[in-house]
Design a protein around this motif. Structure first.
Motif, mmCIF file in Angstrom:
data_model
loop_
_atom_site.group_PDB
_atom_site.id
_atom_site.type_symbol
_atom_site.label_atom_id
_atom_site.label_comp_id
_atom_site.label_asym_id
_atom_site.label_seq_id
_atom_site.Cartn_x
_atom_site.Cartn_y
_atom_site.Cartn_z
ATOM 1 N N ALA A 147 -72.388 -95.622 84.406
ATOM 2 C CA ALA A 147 -72.285 -94.412 83.596
ATOM 3 C C ALA A 147 -73.485 -94.243 82.669
ATOM 4 O O ALA A 147 -74.000 -93.126 82.489
ATOM 5 C CB ALA A 147 -70.994 -94.435 82.780
ATOM 6 N N GLU A 148 -73.960 -95.332 82.088
ATOM 7 C CA GLU A 148 -75.090 -95.239 81.153
ATOM 8 C C GLU A 148 -76.364 -94.774 81.859
ATOM 9 O O GLU A 148 -77.126 -93.970 81.315
ATOM 10 C CB GLU A 148 -75.330 -96.594 80.482
ATOM 11 C CG GLU A 148 -74.261 -96.966 79.472
ATOM 12 C CD GLU A 148 -74.560 -98.295 78.787
ATOM 13 O OE1 GLU A 148 -75.609 -98.897 79.101
ATOM 14 O OE2 GLU A 148 -73.737 -98.712 77.946
ATOM 15 N N ARG A 156 -76.468 -92.984 84.657
ATOM 16 C CA ARG A 156 -76.276 -91.579 85.019
ATOM 17 C C ARG A 156 -76.552 -90.671 83.825
ATOM 18 O O ARG A 156 -77.230 -89.652 83.940
ATOM 19 C CB ARG A 156 -74.849 -91.343 85.531
ATOM 20 C CG ARG A 156 -74.573 -91.928 86.897
ATOM 21 C CD ARG A 156 -73.371 -91.274 87.556
ATOM 22 N NE ARG A 156 -72.179 -91.284 86.722
ATOM 23 C CZ ARG A 156 -71.283 -92.279 86.708
ATOM 24 N NH1 ARG A 156 -71.459 -93.336 87.487
ATOM 25 N NH2 ARG A 156 -70.219 -92.217 85.944
ATOM 26 N N GLU A 157 -76.019 -91.051 82.680
ATOM 27 C CA GLU A 157 -76.206 -90.238 81.478
ATOM 28 C C GLU A 157 -77.673 -90.188 81.075
ATOM 29 O O GLU A 157 -78.201 -89.124 80.721
ATOM 30 C CB GLU A 157 -75.368 -90.808 80.333
ATOM 31 C CG GLU A 157 -75.423 -89.954 79.081
ATOM 32 C CD GLU A 157 -74.532 -90.495 77.969
ATOM 33 O OE1 GLU A 157 -74.611 -89.933 76.856
ATOM 34 O OE2 GLU A 157 -73.782 -91.457 78.215
ATOM 35 N N ALA A 158 -78.362 -91.331 81.150
ATOM 36 C CA ALA A 158 -79.776 -91.367 80.792
ATOM 37 C C ALA A 158 -80.601 -90.497 81.743
ATOM 38 O O ALA A 158 -81.512 -89.771 81.304
ATOM 39 C CB ALA A 158 -80.279 -92.810 80.819
ATOM 40 N N MET A 217 -79.545 -87.869 83.520
ATOM 41 C CA MET A 217 -79.252 -86.458 83.274
ATOM 42 C C MET A 217 -79.892 -85.978 81.978
ATOM 43 O O MET A 217 -80.384 -84.847 81.893
ATOM 44 C CB MET A 217 -77.738 -86.230 83.235
ATOM 45 C CG MET A 217 -77.071 -86.306 84.603
ATOM 46 S SD MET A 217 -77.809 -85.180 85.836
ATOM 47 C CE MET A 217 -77.459 -83.575 85.093
ATOM 48 N N ASN A 218 -79.906 -86.825 80.955
ATOM 49 C CA ASN A 218 -80.550 -86.453 79.694
ATOM 50 C C ASN A 218 -82.051 -86.243 79.882
ATOM 51 O O ASN A 218 -82.634 -85.315 79.318
ATOM 52 C CB ASN A 218 -80.297 -87.518 78.626
ATOM 53 C CG ASN A 218 -78.869 -87.466 78.090
ATOM 54 O OD1 ASN A 218 -78.198 -86.446 78.193
ATOM 55 N ND2 ASN A 218 -78.410 -88.574 77.522
#
Length: 198
Positions: A70-71, A73-75, A77-78
């Motif tokens: 998840a981390e 993926r979030e990084a 996308m950010n």
């Protein structure tokens, strides 16, 4: 049915002729299609980065991250959102092998496509309430089809793909004018039979 077919054939020819006039004679779209200052530099970059036909957008969304933690993926996308916010944004329709300009086969395909579209318009007209109305009402019906089609195609590109507003308005105006002209031909053929006076 014969009237619908002949109306579609005539409408398709008119659409093709209008496309030639608007792009090649009147240069209707010249002000909205920009030229690239350092074209050779850009072409060299494209050749070294793209090798297949396709539609490319940039910045590209992160690929193959669904199975990442998840981390990560979030990084990813950010980072993409930051690129998107800062720009530039763009869309490239790419064909690496090139082509002859204005090939006969392209003109023939354009004619066939225009005839098919005009056949639909003639068929819609023959089944509408406008069919039994005046010539100008039948022409206006075809013009309304042009408004519908132009808005349905070009406004989403303006909204989602950031096509420039001047380019969008020129394409919409081109489509509407083309369909009014095609309507002049279609409406002259697709009409109710004359009633003989008793």
């Amino acid at each position: 049915m014969k009237k619908t077919i002949f109306g579609g054939l005539l409408g398709g020819v008119i659409l093709l002729l209008w496309g030639f006039l608007s792009w090649m004679v009147l240069h209707f779209h010249d002000p909205t299609v920009k030229r690239i200052a350092k074209e050779e530099d850009l072409l060299a970059a494209l050749r070294s980065n793209l090798d297949a036909r396709g539609v490319y957008v940039f910045p590209s969304t992160p690929a193959e991250i669904s199975d990442k933690p998840a981390e990560e993926r979030e990084a990813a996308m950010n980072a993409w959102m930051q690129k998107y916010r800062s720009g530039p944004l763009g869309l490239i329709v790419y064909r690496p092998e090139g082509s002859e300009p204005f090939m006969f086969s392209q003109i023939l395909v354009a004619l066939i496509v225009n005839i098919i579209i005009a056949l639909f318009a003639a068929w819609f007209l023959a089944r509408s309430t406008a069919y039994g109305s005046s010539y100008l009402t039948r022409v206006a019906f075809c013009g309304m089809l042009g408004i519908f089609a132009s808005f349905a195609v070009h406004l989403p590109y303006w909204n989602w793909m950031f096509f420039p507003f001047d380019y969008t308005t020129a394409m919409v105006a081109d489509g509407v004018l083309g369909w009014v002209l095609a309507g002049l031909g279609i409406a002259a053929i697709v009409r109710p039979p004359k009633v003989e006076a008793a």
